[in-house]
Design a protein around this motif. Structure first.
Motif, mmCIF file in Angstrom:
data_model
loop_
_atom_site.group_PDB
_atom_site.id
_atom_site.type_symbol
_atom_site.label_atom_id
_atom_site.label_comp_id
_atom_site.label_asym_id
_atom_site.label_seq_id
_atom_site.Cartn_x
_atom_site.Cartn_y
_atom_site.Cartn_z
ATOM 1 N N ILE A 17 9.223 50.606 -13.536
ATOM 2 C CA ILE A 17 9.730 49.079 -13.194
ATOM 3 C C ILE A 17 8.526 48.022 -13.438
ATOM 4 O O ILE A 17 8.988 47.005 -14.265
ATOM 5 C CB ILE A 17 10.198 49.172 -11.470
ATOM 6 C CG1 ILE A 17 11.336 49.857 -11.375
ATOM 7 C CG2 ILE A 17 10.390 47.468 -11.243
ATOM 8 C CD1 ILE A 17 11.752 49.859 -10.206
ATOM 9 N N LYS A 18 7.328 48.449 -12.993
ATOM 10 C CA LYS A 18 6.350 47.275 -13.134
ATOM 11 C C LYS A 18 5.859 46.971 -14.685
ATOM 12 O O LYS A 18 5.990 45.926 -15.288
ATOM 13 C CB LYS A 18 5.020 47.403 -12.358
ATOM 14 C CG LYS A 18 5.357 47.272 -10.901
ATOM 15 C CD LYS A 18 3.917 47.603 -10.251
ATOM 16 C CE LYS A 18 4.090 47.386 -8.681
ATOM 17 N NZ LYS A 18 2.889 47.513 -7.813
ATOM 18 N N THR A 19 5.860 48.023 -15.579
ATOM 19 C CA THR A 19 5.732 48.259 -16.728
ATOM 20 C C THR A 19 6.826 47.552 -17.509
ATOM 21 O O THR A 19 6.549 46.595 -18.434
ATOM 22 C CB THR A 19 5.528 49.597 -17.479
ATOM 23 O OG1 THR A 19 4.592 50.026 -16.438
ATOM 24 C CG2 THR A 19 5.315 49.533 -18.758
ATOM 25 N N ALA A 20 8.251 47.643 -17.142
ATOM 26 C CA ALA A 20 9.243 47.017 -17.646
ATOM 27 C C ALA A 20 9.383 45.708 -17.381
ATOM 28 O O ALA A 20 9.469 44.638 -18.320
ATOM 29 C CB ALA A 20 10.534 47.677 -17.083
ATOM 30 N N GLU A 21 8.988 45.117 -16.244
ATOM 31 C CA GLU A 21 9.046 43.842 -15.788
ATOM 32 C C GLU A 21 7.827 43.251 -16.703
ATOM 33 O O GLU A 21 7.948 41.835 -17.052
ATOM 34 C CB GLU A 21 8.807 43.663 -14.313
ATOM 35 C CG GLU A 21 9.908 43.744 -13.398
ATOM 36 C CD GLU A 21 9.775 43.730 -11.982
ATOM 37 O OE1 GLU A 21 8.279 43.695 -11.763
ATOM 38 O OE2 GLU A 21 10.688 43.867 -11.181
ATOM 39 N N ALA A 22 6.604 43.531 -16.788
ATOM 40 C CA ALA A 22 5.732 43.067 -17.835
ATOM 41 C C ALA A 22 6.115 42.917 -19.214
ATOM 42 O O ALA A 22 5.785 41.710 -19.792
ATOM 43 C CB ALA A 22 4.340 43.869 -17.515
ATOM 44 N N GLN A 23 6.459 44.115 -19.617
ATOM 45 C CA GLN A 23 7.011 43.961 -20.822
ATOM 46 C C GLN A 23 8.140 42.932 -21.154
ATOM 47 O O GLN A 23 8.356 42.149 -22.100
ATOM 48 C CB GLN A 23 7.749 45.542 -21.422
ATOM 49 C CG GLN A 23 8.392 45.510 -22.812
ATOM 50 C CD GLN A 23 7.164 45.422 -23.897
ATOM 51 O OE1 GLN A 23 5.882 45.767 -23.649
ATOM 52 N NE2 GLN A 23 7.471 44.789 -24.983
ATOM 53 N N MET A 24 9.209 42.737 -20.068
ATOM 54 C CA MET A 24 10.261 41.734 -20.223
ATOM 55 C C MET A 24 9.428 40.247 -20.095
ATOM 56 O O MET A 24 10.132 39.503 -20.791
ATOM 57 C CB MET A 24 11.260 41.706 -19.151
ATOM 58 C CG MET A 24 12.131 40.684 -18.857
ATOM 59 S SD MET A 24 13.288 40.672 -20.245
ATOM 60 C CE MET A 24 14.518 41.597 -19.159
ATOM 61 N N GLU A 25 8.506 39.977 -19.511
ATOM 62 C CA GLU A 25 7.909 38.667 -19.545
ATOM 63 C C GLU A 25 7.263 38.428 -20.670
ATOM 64 O O GLU A 25 7.391 37.255 -21.364
ATOM 65 C CB GLU A 25 6.918 38.580 -18.315
ATOM 66 C CG GLU A 25 6.280 37.547 -17.841
ATOM 67 C CD GLU A 25 5.218 37.238 -16.952
ATOM 68 O OE1 GLU A 25 4.355 36.483 -16.966
ATOM 69 O OE2 GLU A 25 5.317 38.016 -15.997
ATOM 70 N N SER A 26 6.539 39.482 -21.421
ATOM 71 C CA SER A 26 5.949 39.270 -22.748
ATOM 72 C C SER A 26 6.835 38.965 -23.665
ATOM 73 O O SER A 26 6.798 37.974 -24.333
ATOM 74 C CB SER A 26 5.041 40.472 -22.938
ATOM 75 O OG SER A 26 4.695 40.477 -24.272
#
Length: 142
Positions: A17-26
């Motif tokens: 989830i944290k990785t996906a959120e970081a990817q989404m923000e980028s």
């Protein structure tokens, strides 16, 4: 890349989830930058600026800018304290009205409103009150 979520532990899911959120923000920042680049190119090609297309608020006559109103009443005890007659009554005004013989008209600043206009306004209000309180007359039937 298909991930079987059923086989992941809670810690692995949290990490995903944290990785996906970081990817989404980028991805979002990248998208915003691409749109800005396209808009800048369109504006430059048309010879316009963003302010030409979307005027900013706060200019002359915009809402939120209030014109100052000339003071109408002055505190007889402290000439620096004035009131325009709009909004909540200041404490000094309310206190002055409680004193014997002091009226709102007596606190008027000379030249702010003619006393005859104030007298007419008071007389009109009094007339309206009397008219409202007068009982309706019934016509006599024989």
């Amino acid at each position: 890349m298909a991930i079987n979520l059923d086989s992941l532990s809670p810690a692995e899911l949290q990490s995903l989830i944290k990785t996906a959120e970081a990817q989404m923000e980028s991805a979002r920042k990248n998208q915003v930058q691409q749109v800005r680049t396209r808009i800048d190119a369109l504006l430059k090609g048309a010879g316009l600026s963003i302010d030409d297309v979307y005027p900013r608020r706060g200019g002359k006559g915009a809402k939120g800018t209030k014109a100052s109103v000339a003071p109408k009443y002055r505190n007889p005890e402290n000439a620096a304290q004035t009131w325009s007659g709009r909004g909540k009554r200041p404490l000094w005004f309310s206190a002055a009205l409680k004193k014997k013989g002091v009226t709102a008209e007596s606190l008027l600043i000379a030249g702010s409103a003619s006393k005859s206009a104030v007298a007419k306004k008071v007389a009109t209000k009094a007339t309206r009150k009397v008219a409202r309180k007068a009982p309706a007359r019934k016509s006599a039937k024989k």
